[in-house]
Motif scaffolding. Structure first.
Motif, short mmCIF file in Angstrom:
data_model
loop_
_atom_site.label_atom_id
_atom_site.label_comp_id
_atom_site.label_asym_id
_atom_site.label_seq_id
_atom_site.Cartn_x
_atom_site.Cartn_y
_atom_site.Cartn_z
N MET A 55 0.83 -1.21 0.00
CA MET A 55 0.00 0.00 0.00
C MET A 55 0.86 1.26 0.00
O MET A 55 0.59 2.21 -0.75
N VAL A 56 1.90 1.26 0.83
CA VAL A 56 2.78 2.44 0.93
C VAL A 56 3.53 2.65 -0.39
O VAL A 56 3.65 3.78 -0.88
N THR A 57 4.02 1.56 -0.97
CA THR A 57 4.74 1.66 -2.25
C THR A 57 3.84 2.18 -3.35
O THR A 57 4.25 3.03 -4.16
N CYS A 58 2.61 1.68 -3.40
CA CYS A 58 1.65 2.16 -4.41
C CYS A 58 1.37 3.64 -4.22
O CYS A 58 1.26 4.40 -5.21
N ALA A 59 1.23 4.08 -2.96
CA ALA A 59 0.94 5.50 -2.68
C ALA A 59 2.11 6.37 -3.14
O ALA A 59 1.89 7.39 -3.83
N TRP A 60 3.34 6.00 -2.76
CA TRP A 60 4.52 6.79 -3.17
C TRP A 60 4.67 6.82 -4.69
O TRP A 60 4.93 7.88 -5.28
N THR A 61 4.51 5.66 -5.33
CA THR A 61 4.73 5.57 -6.78
C THR A 61 3.69 6.37 -7.55
O THR A 61 4.03 7.17 -8.44
N SER A 62 2.41 6.16 -7.23
CA SER A 62 1.35 6.84 -7.97
C SER A 62 1.43 8.36 -7.79
O SER A 62 1.26 9.12 -8.76
#
Length: 297
Positions: free
Chosen positions: A135-142
């Protein structure tokens, strides 16, 4: 060419008082968030998905407040209000990344509480360290991709008006006021981004806390209900402060922006919420207080 930041201050004694107040708030926010991160890292009892997400929130708040306040205070002390073109680009990009990522993270945190209270037996499956990292990786990437697109587009527009940014940092709406061509079509893109990154998580938070309160009222009574209302209401107040002020800035048409109002509203999501988050989300928590006592003993 350099830009000129008008700043939040004017010259005079009153401004010096405001300057000291903001520096104190900045220091308290930094110390509160750093202490929270250290407690979560040092105490193994806090190595849970909920506190992992809280440590990420504290990290974002440190970065968020450090993106705007140091430059503002430096300009005030030196009486120089300039910021380089590259510095403005970096500040705009970093601020959009951090603001968007925090908006998504707050939504994930409400989902964590929803699952923990409404579906406790499924919690280890639905929320674990691997899913939290995802979830954190998706938030940072997007949000990094979103910020990159907006930053590259805005800084390729012609700034043929004044180089004076009527703000205390380089923010997207204030930069659009310097552009001498029609930006109405692009503002629709900003509105869409704001609705997706800000409004959707905010609606998810409201829905999850409504469900949590419903379950709590069905399961417990008396003191438990009072505590649940107190906790949920404090979380919702801080979240609403962040989302409502950010939405008012990024979803309003260019023609409805007021220079003085934009500055005042920006103070809430750049300084006030990073200050309040560690106290509201964690330092009122018995587990965090217990970890602090064990560390000090």
């Amino acid at each position: 060419m350099d830009f000129i930041l008008s700043g939040i201050f004017q010259f005079g004694q009153k401004d010096a008082f405001l300057f000291v107040a903001i520096v104190i708030l900045f220091a308290v926010a930094l110390i509160g968030n750093i202490i929270l991160i250290l407690l979560i890292q040092l105490d193994t009892r806090l190595h849970t998905p909920m506190y992992f997400l809280l440590s990420q929130l504290s990290f974002m708040d440190i970065m968020n407040i450090s993106t705007t306040v140091p430059k503002m205070t430096t300009n005030f002390l030196s009486n120089s209000k300039t910021i380089t073109f590259l510095g403005c680009v970096i500040q705009t990009f970093v601020f959009i990344v951090l603001g968007g990522t925090e908006a998504l993270l707050l939504g994930f945190m409400s989902y964590d509480r929803y699952v923990a209270i409404c579906h406790p037996l499924h919690y280890p499956i639905l929320i674990n360290k691997k899913i939290c990292w995802f979830m954190v990786t998706c938030a940072w990437t997007s949000c990094s991709i979103n910020a990159l697109v907006h930053t590259l587009y805005v800084f390729h527009l012609p700034f043929c008006r004044s180089r004076l940014i009527n703000h205390f940092f380089c923010e997207l709406p204030s930069l659009l006021q310097l552009v001498c061509e029609d930006t109405s079509q692009y503002e629709h893109t900003v509105l869409l981004s704001g609705l997706i990154i800000l409004l959707l998580p905010f609606m998810a938070i409201l829905a999850s806390y409504a469900r949590v309160l419903t379950v709590v009222f069905q399961m417990i009574s008396g003191k438990g209900q009072t505590k649940a209302i107190s906790t949920c209401s404090s979380h919702l107040i801080v979240a609403s402060l962040f989302y409502v002020t950010a939405l008012s800035t990024y979803t309003r048409p260019h023609s409805l922006h007021s220079q003085g109002q934009d500055k005042a509203v920006a103070v809430f999501y750049t300084i006030i919420t990073p200050l309040l988050n560690p106290f509201i989300y964690s330092l009122r928590n018995k587990e965090v207080i217990g970890a602090m006592r064990r560390l000090l003993v």
